[in-house]
Design an enzyme around this catalytic site. Structure first.
Site, mmCIF file in Angstrom:
data_model
loop_
_atom_site.group_PDB
_atom_site.id
_atom_site.type_symbol
_atom_site.label_atom_id
_atom_site.label_comp_id
_atom_site.label_asym_id
_atom_site.label_seq_id
_atom_site.Cartn_x
_atom_site.Cartn_y
_atom_site.Cartn_z
ATOM 1 N N ILE A 73 2.890 0.640 -6.451
ATOM 2 C CA ILE A 73 3.963 -0.462 -7.244
ATOM 3 C C ILE A 73 3.277 -0.736 -8.330
ATOM 4 C CG2 ILE A 73 5.530 -2.199 -6.522
ATOM 5 C CD1 ILE A 73 5.803 0.375 -4.968
ATOM 6 N N ASN A 128 -4.784 -11.646 -2.133
ATOM 7 C CA ASN A 128 -4.618 -9.921 -2.375
ATOM 8 C C ASN A 128 -5.892 -9.452 -2.698
ATOM 9 O OD1 ASN A 128 -4.099 -7.448 -2.749
ATOM 10 N ND2 ASN A 128 -2.162 -7.355 -3.675
ATOM 11 N N CYS A 131 -5.593 -4.180 -2.784
ATOM 12 C CA CYS A 131 -4.874 -3.397 -3.431
ATOM 13 C C CYS A 131 -5.547 -2.326 -5.346
ATOM 14 C CB CYS A 131 -3.481 -4.371 -4.173
ATOM 15 S SG CYS A 131 -2.657 -2.903 -5.060
ATOM 16 N N ILE A 187 -6.084 -4.019 7.721
ATOM 17 C CA ILE A 187 -6.520 -3.420 6.087
ATOM 18 C C ILE A 187 -5.753 -2.929 5.486
ATOM 19 C CG2 ILE A 187 -8.923 -2.382 7.460
ATOM 20 C CD1 ILE A 187 -7.832 -0.210 7.024
ATOM 21 N N ASN A 188 -6.126 -3.182 4.238
ATOM 22 C CA ASN A 188 -4.738 -3.199 3.421
ATOM 23 C C ASN A 188 -5.262 -1.305 3.385
ATOM 24 O OD1 ASN A 188 -2.617 -2.924 1.116
ATOM 25 N ND2 ASN A 188 -4.604 -5.030 0.220
ATOM 26 N N GLY A 260 3.527 -4.332 8.348
ATOM 27 C CA GLY A 260 4.453 -3.583 7.212
ATOM 28 C C GLY A 260 5.314 -2.752 6.417
#
Length: 285
Positions: A73, A128, A131, A187-188, A260
């Site tokens: 994104i 964040n 990312c 986690i991301n 998510g």
């Protein structure tokens, strides 16, 4: 009795249940309000806010693999000023606990964002720092520690750091705990690449972040390693599609979870999971 079992605590913040809408797929809450009463959530994390508006990466930005999703994104958001004007009042009016995901290019930007949002009725900030679109300097632990130490005095609200998969995850979280964070989200997304049959990247930005059911075992391992060794509250995130997945995270030590990718396929999934979790505990009583 079963309602009491749903209540959880992250630091000094009490949630009515362990279900938190994760940053990214839930917008700023307003967008999802038309599907169900989002006040039933334990909490929500907004889409990441930056100081200045970001247009995001060129499309296509998301690709469904069937077993997971790759997205790129690019931190698309309206910027701090517009966000506060359009969503500040709405978020402050919610009964559910609100965390704002933020990102700054440098300390000055981080500081401006936190100080500007400090007056909102929210419980904390999620930094964040994982990312795929952020500055690469944040992969260095000393940079993360320095940043957290500088941000900690700026607010009495919770500071949560969202991290990616790391082989030394326990050591990193321990260092960040000493620096002043109140909780960690694990986690991301995982760095990934998707190709078409001609061997060319499918996403417009070439690389993206992998999420969905396929990363759950990896995320569970990270949560277990940290939660079983440290006192810092851990929020589990990665591949949660139903209430059984939630139980897996809680069983390895997570205090709460974030939903998510599942929001992309079913905007009512958080509501369903909360109801199913309630039924599960009701049957156990």
């Amino acid at each position: 009795m079963f309602r009491k079992k749903l209540v959880c605590k992250i630091g000094n913040v009490i949630l009515s249940n362990p279900i938190i809408a994760a940053s990214g797929t839930f917008g700023y809450g307003k967008e999802m309000q038309k599907f169900f009463d989002i006040n039933m959530l334990g909490g929500l994390v907004t889409k990441t806010i930056t100081l200045k508006p970001k247009k995001g990466n060129k499309p296509p930005r998301i690709y469904d693999l069937g077993f997971g999703v790759i997205n790129s994104i690019g931190l698309r958001n309206p910027g701090l000023k517009v966000f506060k004007k359009e969503y500040g009042g709405f978020l402050s009016s919610l009964k559910t606990k609100v965390f704002i995901s933020i990102y700054g290019e440098n300390f000055t930007e981080w500081k401006k964002i936190i100080l500007s949002l400090e007056d909102l009725n929210i419980v904390g900030f999620e930094l964040n720092l994982s990312c795929p679109n952020i500055k690469k300097e944040y992969v260095y632990l000393n940079k993360l520690i320095t940043l957290v130490k500088k941000l900690r005095p700026l607010t009495k609200k919770m500071l949560i750091v969202k991290l990616p998969f790391l082989l030394n995850i326990k050591e990193v979280v321990f260092s960040l705990q000493k620096a002043g964070i109140d909780a960690v989200t694990l986690i991301n997304t995982l760095p990934a690449l998707a190709l078409n049959r001609e061997g060319k990247p499918i996403l417009g930005n070439m690389y993206g972040g992998l999420s969905g059911p396929c990363i759950k075992p990896i995320a569970l391992r990270c949560v277990y390693r940290v939660a079983s060794s440290l006192s810092l509250p851990v929020i589990g995130c990665g591949g949660i599609m139903d209430y059984k997945d939630v139980l897996d995270y809680l069983n390895v030590g997570a205090k709460a979870v974030q939903i998510g990718t599942a929001n992309l396929t079913n905007p009512l999934i958080c509501k369903k999971i909360i109801k199913d979790l309630s039924r599960y505990y009701e049957k156990k009583d």
